[in-house]
Design a protein around this motif. Structure first.
Motif, PDB file in Angstrom:
ATOM      1  N   LEU A  15       0.826  -1.207   0.000  1.00  0.00           N
ATOM      2  CA  LEU A  15       0.000   0.000   0.000  1.00  0.00           C
ATOM      3  C   LEU A  15       0.862   1.261   0.000  1.00  0.00           C
ATOM      4  O   LEU A  15       0.550   2.238  -0.690  1.00  0.00           O
ATOM      5  CB  LEU A  15      -0.948  -0.005   1.205  1.00  0.00           C
ATOM      6  CG  LEU A  15      -2.057  -1.054   1.173  1.00  0.00           C
ATOM      7  CD1 LEU A  15      -2.836  -1.030   2.477  1.00  0.00           C
ATOM      8  CD2 LEU A  15      -2.980  -0.833  -0.005  1.00  0.00           C
ATOM      9  N   SER A  16       1.935   1.211   0.748  1.00  0.00           N
ATOM     10  CA  SER A  16       2.838   2.359   0.779  1.00  0.00           C
ATOM     11  C   SER A  16       3.466   2.601  -0.590  1.00  0.00           C
ATOM     12  O   SER A  16       3.575   3.739  -1.048  1.00  0.00           O
ATOM     13  CB  SER A  16       3.951   2.148   1.815  1.00  0.00           C
ATOM     14  OG  SER A  16       3.415   2.040   3.090  1.00  0.00           O
ATOM     15  N   SER A  17       3.886   1.510  -1.225  1.00  0.00           N
ATOM     16  CA  SER A  17       4.497   1.661  -2.540  1.00  0.00           C
ATOM     17  C   SER A  17       3.476   2.124  -3.583  1.00  0.00           C
ATOM     18  O   SER A  17       3.800   2.901  -4.480  1.00  0.00           O
ATOM     19  CB  SER A  17       5.161   0.365  -2.980  1.00  0.00           C
ATOM     20  OG  SER A  17       4.188  -0.637  -3.169  1.00  0.00           O
ATOM     21  N   THR A  18       2.242   1.658  -3.471  1.00  0.00           N
ATOM     22  CA  THR A  18       1.188   2.092  -4.388  1.00  0.00           C
ATOM     23  C   THR A  18       0.908   3.578  -4.220  1.00  0.00           C
ATOM     24  O   THR A  18       0.746   4.307  -5.205  1.00  0.00           O
ATOM     25  CB  THR A  18      -0.107   1.293  -4.149  1.00  0.00           C
ATOM     26  OG1 THR A  18       0.189  -0.093  -4.282  1.00  0.00           O
ATOM     27  CG2 THR A  18      -1.182   1.676  -5.134  1.00  0.00           C
ATOM     28  N   ALA A  19       0.880   4.044  -3.005  1.00  0.00           N
ATOM     29  CA  ALA A  19       0.660   5.470  -2.745  1.00  0.00           C
ATOM     30  C   ALA A  19       1.819   6.298  -3.285  1.00  0.00           C
ATOM     31  O   ALA A  19       1.626   7.398  -3.822  1.00  0.00           O
ATOM     32  CB  ALA A  19       0.489   5.715  -1.256  1.00  0.00           C
ATOM     33  N   SER A  33      12.560   3.702  -5.167  1.00  0.00           N
ATOM     34  CA  SER A  33      13.800   3.218  -4.568  1.00  0.00           C
ATOM     35  C   SER A  33      13.732   3.306  -3.045  1.00  0.00           C
ATOM     36  O   SER A  33      14.143   2.387  -2.340  1.00  0.00           O
ATOM     37  CB  SER A  33      14.983   4.033  -5.088  1.00  0.00           C
ATOM     38  OG  SER A  33      16.168   3.624  -4.455  1.00  0.00           O
ATOM     39  N   ASP A  34      13.203   4.439  -2.539  1.00  0.00           N
ATOM     40  CA  ASP A  34      13.057   4.618  -1.098  1.00  0.00           C
ATOM     41  C   ASP A  34      12.077   3.601  -0.513  1.00  0.00           C
ATOM     42  O   ASP A  34      12.320   3.014   0.538  1.00  0.00           O
ATOM     43  CB  ASP A  34      12.580   6.035  -0.758  1.00  0.00           C
ATOM     44  CG  ASP A  34      13.641   7.091  -1.031  1.00  0.00           C
ATOM     45  OD1 ASP A  34      14.831   6.722  -1.176  1.00  0.00           O
ATOM     46  OD2 ASP A  34      13.275   8.277  -1.109  1.00  0.00           O
ATOM     47  N   VAL A  35      10.969   3.410  -1.218  1.00  0.00           N
ATOM     48  CA  VAL A  35       9.957   2.463  -0.737  1.00  0.00           C
ATOM     49  C   VAL A  35      10.518   1.048  -0.737  1.00  0.00           C
ATOM     50  O   VAL A  35      10.307   0.285   0.203  1.00  0.00           O
ATOM     51  CB  VAL A  35       8.674   2.551  -1.591  1.00  0.00           C
ATOM     52  CG1 VAL A  35       7.728   1.391  -1.290  1.00  0.00           C
ATOM     53  CG2 VAL A  35       7.974   3.870  -1.351  1.00  0.00           C
ATOM     54  N   THR A  36      11.257   0.720  -1.777  1.00  0.00           N
ATOM     55  CA  THR A  36      11.872  -0.610  -1.839  1.00  0.00           C
ATOM     56  C   THR A  36      12.821  -0.802  -0.673  1.00  0.00           C
ATOM     57  O   THR A  36      12.820  -1.863  -0.038  1.00  0.00           O
ATOM     58  CB  THR A  36      12.619  -0.797  -3.177  1.00  0.00           C
ATOM     59  OG1 THR A  36      11.702  -0.586  -4.248  1.00  0.00           O
ATOM     60  CG2 THR A  36      13.213  -2.186  -3.277  1.00  0.00           C
ATOM     61  N   GLY A  37      13.609   0.216  -0.390  1.00  0.00           N
ATOM     62  CA  GLY A  37      14.516   0.148   0.759  1.00  0.00           C
ATOM     63  C   GLY A  37      13.758   0.001   2.070  1.00  0.00           C
ATOM     64  O   GLY A  37      14.158  -0.781   2.943  1.00  0.00           O
ATOM     65  N   GLN A  38      12.665   0.732   2.198  1.00  0.00           N
ATOM     66  CA  GLN A  38      11.860   0.635   3.413  1.00  0.00           C
ATOM     67  C   GLN A  38      11.228  -0.744   3.544  1.00  0.00           C
ATOM     68  O   GLN A  38      11.159  -1.312   4.639  1.00  0.00           O
ATOM     69  CB  GLN A  38      10.775   1.720   3.423  1.00  0.00           C
ATOM     70  CG  GLN A  38      11.315   3.122   3.625  1.00  0.00           C
ATOM     71  CD  GLN A  38      10.218   4.182   3.502  1.00  0.00           C
ATOM     72  OE1 GLN A  38       9.093   3.877   3.126  1.00  0.00           O
ATOM     73  NE2 GLN A  38      10.574   5.420   3.806  1.00  0.00           N
ATOM     74  N   ILE A  43      10.847  -5.894   6.225  1.00  0.00           N
ATOM     75  CA  ILE A  43      10.866  -7.354   6.114  1.00  0.00           C
ATOM     76  C   ILE A  43      12.032  -7.932   6.910  1.00  0.00           C
ATOM     77  O   ILE A  43      11.875  -8.929   7.626  1.00  0.00           O
ATOM     78  CB  ILE A  43      10.906  -7.801   4.637  1.00  0.00           C
ATOM     79  CG1 ILE A  43       9.560  -7.500   3.975  1.00  0.00           C
ATOM     80  CG2 ILE A  43      11.243  -9.282   4.516  1.00  0.00           C
ATOM     81  CD1 ILE A  43       9.528  -7.756   2.487  1.00  0.00           C
ATOM     82  N   ALA A  44      13.209  -7.314   6.821  1.00  0.00           N
ATOM     83  CA  ALA A  44      14.365  -7.796   7.580  1.00  0.00           C
ATOM     84  C   ALA A  44      14.111  -7.706   9.081  1.00  0.00           C
ATOM     85  O   ALA A  44      14.408  -8.644   9.836  1.00  0.00           O
ATOM     86  CB  ALA A  44      15.609  -6.996   7.205  1.00  0.00           C
ATOM     87  N   SER A  45      13.532  -6.609   9.505  1.00  0.00           N
ATOM     88  CA  SER A  45      13.231  -6.429  10.934  1.00  0.00           C
ATOM     89  C   SER A  45      12.223  -7.460  11.420  1.00  0.00           C
ATOM     90  O   SER A  45      12.407  -8.085  12.469  1.00  0.00           O
ATOM     91  CB  SER A  45      12.693  -5.020  11.175  1.00  0.00           C
ATOM     92  OG  SER A  45      12.235  -4.870  12.485  1.00  0.00           O
ATOM     93  N   GLN A  46      11.156  -7.636  10.658  1.00  0.00           N
ATOM     94  CA  GLN A  46      10.124  -8.599  11.043  1.00  0.00           C
ATOM     95  C   GLN A  46      10.658 -10.033  11.005  1.00  0.00           C
ATOM     96  O   GLN A  46      10.298 -10.853  11.842  1.00  0.00           O
ATOM     97  CB  GLN A  46       8.894  -8.464  10.137  1.00  0.00           C
ATOM     98  CG  GLN A  46       8.131  -7.185  10.344  1.00  0.00           C
ATOM     99  CD  GLN A  46       7.574  -7.070  11.750  1.00  0.00           C
ATOM    100  OE1 GLN A  46       7.057  -8.028  12.300  1.00  0.00           O
ATOM    101  NE2 GLN A  46       7.702  -5.903  12.341  1.00  0.00           N
ATOM    102  N   THR A  47      11.518 -10.314  10.047  1.00  0.00           N
ATOM    103  CA  THR A  47      12.119 -11.648   9.973  1.00  0.00           C
ATOM    104  C   THR A  47      12.954 -11.914  11.211  1.00  0.00           C
ATOM    105  O   THR A  47      12.895 -13.008  11.791  1.00  0.00           O
ATOM    106  CB  THR A  47      12.982 -11.783   8.703  1.00  0.00           C
ATOM    107  OG1 THR A  47      12.163 -11.548   7.556  1.00  0.00           O
ATOM    108  CG2 THR A  47      13.603 -13.162   8.600  1.00  0.00           C
TER     109      THR A  47
END
Length: 103
Positions: A15-19, A33-38, A43-47
């Motif tokens: 949703l963030s990337s779509t916005a 690029s920023d959204v991809t990084g975020q 994902i890394a944090s949640q993993t």
């Protein structure tokens, strides 16, 4: 539980990337690029959190299994000890009874 959390993270990131993509084309490339990084960071944090939770649950499970095994072993030892004591008492009673001669 883990799958639900992961799905919600991916949904929020999507949703963030779509916005972000709704803005102009020039800004869109930078934001993508920023959204991809975020997304990668989330994902890394949640993993990491999921792995930590899984590790904690595994440790608790192993501790529980060890405690149950020790308790079972203690019960078996106590039962064997009680059985030995009872057998020994019965043997002593038998010896006493057989050693007495009726007159």
């Amino acid at each position: 539980m883990f799958a639900t959390q992961f799905k919600s993270i991916v949904l929020i990131a999507t949703l963030s990337s779509t916005a972000a993509m709704a803005t102009s084309n020039d800004v869109q490339a930078a934001q993508l690029s920023d959204v991809t990084g975020q997304i990668e960071q989330v994902i890394a944090s949640q993993t990491q959190q999921l792995l930590q939770s899984a590790r904690q649950e595994l440790m608790l499970s192993l501790r529980m299994q060890v405690a149950e095994a020790i308790d079972e072993l203690d019960t078996q030892i106590a039962d064997a000890s009680a059985s030995d004591t009872q057998s020994q008492t019965e043997s002593e009673d038998t010896v006493i009874l057989t050693s007495q001669k009726p007159e």
